[in-house]
Design a protein around this motif. Structure first.
Motif, PDB file in Angstrom:
ATOM      1  N   THR A  36       0.805  -1.224   0.000  1.00  0.00           N
ATOM      2  CA  THR A  36       0.000   0.000   0.000  1.00  0.00           C
ATOM      3  C   THR A  36       0.833   1.267   0.000  1.00  0.00           C
ATOM      4  O   THR A  36       0.281   2.366  -0.062  1.00  0.00           O
ATOM      5  N   THR A  39       0.165   3.863  -2.777  1.00  0.00           N
ATOM      6  CA  THR A  39      -1.145   4.477  -2.584  1.00  0.00           C
ATOM      7  C   THR A  39      -1.110   5.466  -1.423  1.00  0.00           C
ATOM      8  O   THR A  39      -1.672   6.561  -1.501  1.00  0.00           O
ATOM      9  N   ALA A 152     -14.244  -2.826   4.418  1.00  0.00           N
ATOM     10  CA  ALA A 152     -13.209  -3.569   3.704  1.00  0.00           C
ATOM     11  C   ALA A 152     -12.262  -4.256   4.678  1.00  0.00           C
ATOM     12  O   ALA A 152     -11.829  -3.663   5.666  1.00  0.00           O
ATOM     13  N   ASP A 175      -4.020  -5.550  -4.485  1.00  0.00           N
ATOM     14  CA  ASP A 175      -5.104  -4.618  -4.788  1.00  0.00           C
ATOM     15  C   ASP A 175      -6.135  -4.600  -3.662  1.00  0.00           C
ATOM     16  O   ASP A 175      -6.688  -3.528  -3.346  1.00  0.00           O
ATOM     17  N   THR A 176      -6.393  -5.750  -3.047  1.00  0.00           N
ATOM     18  CA  THR A 176      -7.315  -5.794  -1.903  1.00  0.00           C
ATOM     19  C   THR A 176      -6.804  -4.930  -0.757  1.00  0.00           C
ATOM     20  O   THR A 176      -7.562  -4.195  -0.118  1.00  0.00           O
ATOM     21  N   ARG A 178      -4.768  -2.328  -1.045  1.00  0.00           N
ATOM     22  CA  ARG A 178      -4.835  -0.917  -1.444  1.00  0.00           C
ATOM     23  C   ARG A 178      -6.251  -0.373  -1.310  1.00  0.00           C
ATOM     24  O   ARG A 178      -6.466   0.750  -0.847  1.00  0.00           O
ATOM     25  N   ARG A 179      -7.220  -1.182  -1.715  1.00  0.00           N
ATOM     26  CA  ARG A 179      -8.611  -0.724  -1.618  1.00  0.00           C
ATOM     27  C   ARG A 179      -9.028  -0.554  -0.163  1.00  0.00           C
ATOM     28  O   ARG A 179      -9.785   0.358   0.175  1.00  0.00           O
ATOM     29  N   LEU A 182      -7.526   2.749   0.994  1.00  0.00           N
ATOM     30  CA  LEU A 182      -8.269   3.889   0.454  1.00  0.00           C
ATOM     31  C   LEU A 182      -9.565   4.130   1.214  1.00  0.00           C
ATOM     32  O   LEU A 182      -9.923   5.274   1.523  1.00  0.00           O
ATOM     33  N   GLU A 183     -10.285   3.058   1.539  1.00  0.00           N
ATOM     34  CA  GLU A 183     -11.520   3.215   2.318  1.00  0.00           C
ATOM     35  C   GLU A 183     -11.207   3.727   3.717  1.00  0.00           C
ATOM     36  O   GLU A 183     -11.903   4.600   4.248  1.00  0.00           O
ATOM     37  N   ARG A 186     -10.328   7.415   3.586  1.00  0.00           N
ATOM     38  CA  ARG A 186     -11.513   8.217   3.258  1.00  0.00           C
ATOM     39  C   ARG A 186     -12.373   8.420   4.494  1.00  0.00           C
ATOM     40  O   ARG A 186     -12.843   9.529   4.778  1.00  0.00           O
TER      41      ARG A 186
END
Length: 364
Positions: A36, A39, A152, A175-176, A178-179, A182-183, A186
């Motif tokens: 991560t 990101t 997530a 990718d999991t 990183r997502r 991001l959540e 946020r």
């Protein structure tokens, strides 16, 4: 939300929640950070790993309730500073017997206000359930601490996702992660106003009960402060069998005059003045005086909390803290002794007071 709040950097603390020899936690935390990091850098997020094995907290050993924010031990203060500095958390946890590791529960229980209004994500690992039952148990605890578990998650089955003590990297798994980050960021940005005190004159030190606002005393506070002082010292008069106490004799003009030599702080709860304290330098000492809590608010830890705050305001070079109280004020004396003060065993002063001193611990 202001543009400053939107663009301010976020600090994410990645907590390794296992101390067992041969554990996978550090390797999984390292993988999460590496996966991560691009990101995080793009979003202005800092990632910091807190390994509970290195932090080495003992089983909860603080005499005061964590909600008081009063910590006797430096290991608690260090953990408090680390958690308070974070805007969000990622907990890397295994599952032990359908639940979270005891070391994680202990680390959560050490603190209270430092966790509040911050989101938390989970990277779990295990065998059959990939550690998800540990996550479910932990969610019950963190929500009680006013944290926000995000939707997530990352769940790793050891047999499928690790080899030779390392995470098997894949584009999908990265990718999991990183997502999830991001959540997490946020939600952390959205919750930031809940963690920020909007009034610049109000200290953000967490208090032992809800609704406390600690401020520097203002001229408009002094009349109400004098009334509170007299209410509080009636109990002292009864305990010491005398009305000849300076807090009972002090006039409003004298109180105003004292502001030129003393620093004064007031505590309000839902608008009502409920506590106050003053302090000044005396030689190499920091003299704390007139610590008072409204009688109906006593017993909630406000006095100990306010004493701790007053100590923290001592200037550099202070060697010790000192204060006076009535020689028959046994409740006060016990509170001060719990906070590390010791009676000097000098003669009782002419006004019936005893002197207590606490050495200031050197800072690292």
């Amino acid at each position: 939300m202001s543009s400053n709040a939107q663009t301010a950097r976020l600090n994410v603390l990645v907590i390794v929640a296992s101390t067992r020899p041969g554990r996978l936690g550090p390797a999984i935390a390292d993988w999460f950070v590496q996966a991560t990091l691009p990101t995080a850098a793009a979003g202005g997020t800092t990632l910091d790993i807190a390994d509970l094995a290195d932090i080495g907290l003992p089983l909860l050993d603080e005499p005061e309730h964590p909600s008081s924010g009063i910590y006797v031990h430096e290991h608690t203060r260090a953990w408090s500073r680390r958690v308070a500095a974070a805007d969000a958390f990622v907990v890397v946890t295994p599952e032990y017997n359908y639940g979270m590791p005891a070391v994680l529960k202990n680390a959560l229980d050490f603190l209270y206000h430092e966790w509040a209004w911050k989101p938390v994500g989970f990277v779990s690992y295990g065998n059959t359930s990939a550690g998800t039952r540990s996550v479910q148990m932990t969610k019950q605890v963190v929500t009680t601490l006013k944290m926000m578990p995000i939707g997530a998650t990352v769940a790793l089955r050891i047999a499928d996702s690790t080899q030779d003590g390392q995470v098997l990297r894949s584009a999908g798994l990265d990718d999991t992660a990183r997502r999830m980050l991001l959540e997490l960021t946020r939600v952390a940005s959205a919750m930031r106003p809940l963690r920020t005190e909007p009034d610049s004159d109000v200290t953000s030190l967490p208090g032992p009960v809800e609704g406390l606002r600690l401020t520097i005393a203002q001229p408009d506070d002094l009349a109400e402060l004098l009334v509170l002082q007299r209410c509080c010292w009636v109990q002292e008069a009864l305990a010491n069998d005398t009305l000849d106490l300076s807090p009972l004799r002090e006039t409003l003009d004298e109180l105003r005059e004292s502001t030129s030599t003393w620093q004064l702080w007031c505590v309000r709860r839902h608008g009502r003045l409920v506590a106050a304290v003053r302090a000044q330098t005396r030689g190499r000492g920091w003299l704390i005086g007139r610590l008072m809590v409204a009688p109906d608010q006593a017993g909630n830890g406000i006095g100990s909390w306010l004493l701790s705050y007053a100590e923290q305001q001592a200037p550099e070079g202070t060697a010790h803290y000192e204060l006076f109280t009535g020689h028959r004020s046994t409740r006060n004396i016990k509170m001060y002794e719990r906070a590390g003060y010791a009676l000097t065993y000098a003669d009782v002063t002419p006004d019936g007071s005893v002197h207590l001193v606490k050495q200031r611990q050197p800072t690292a």
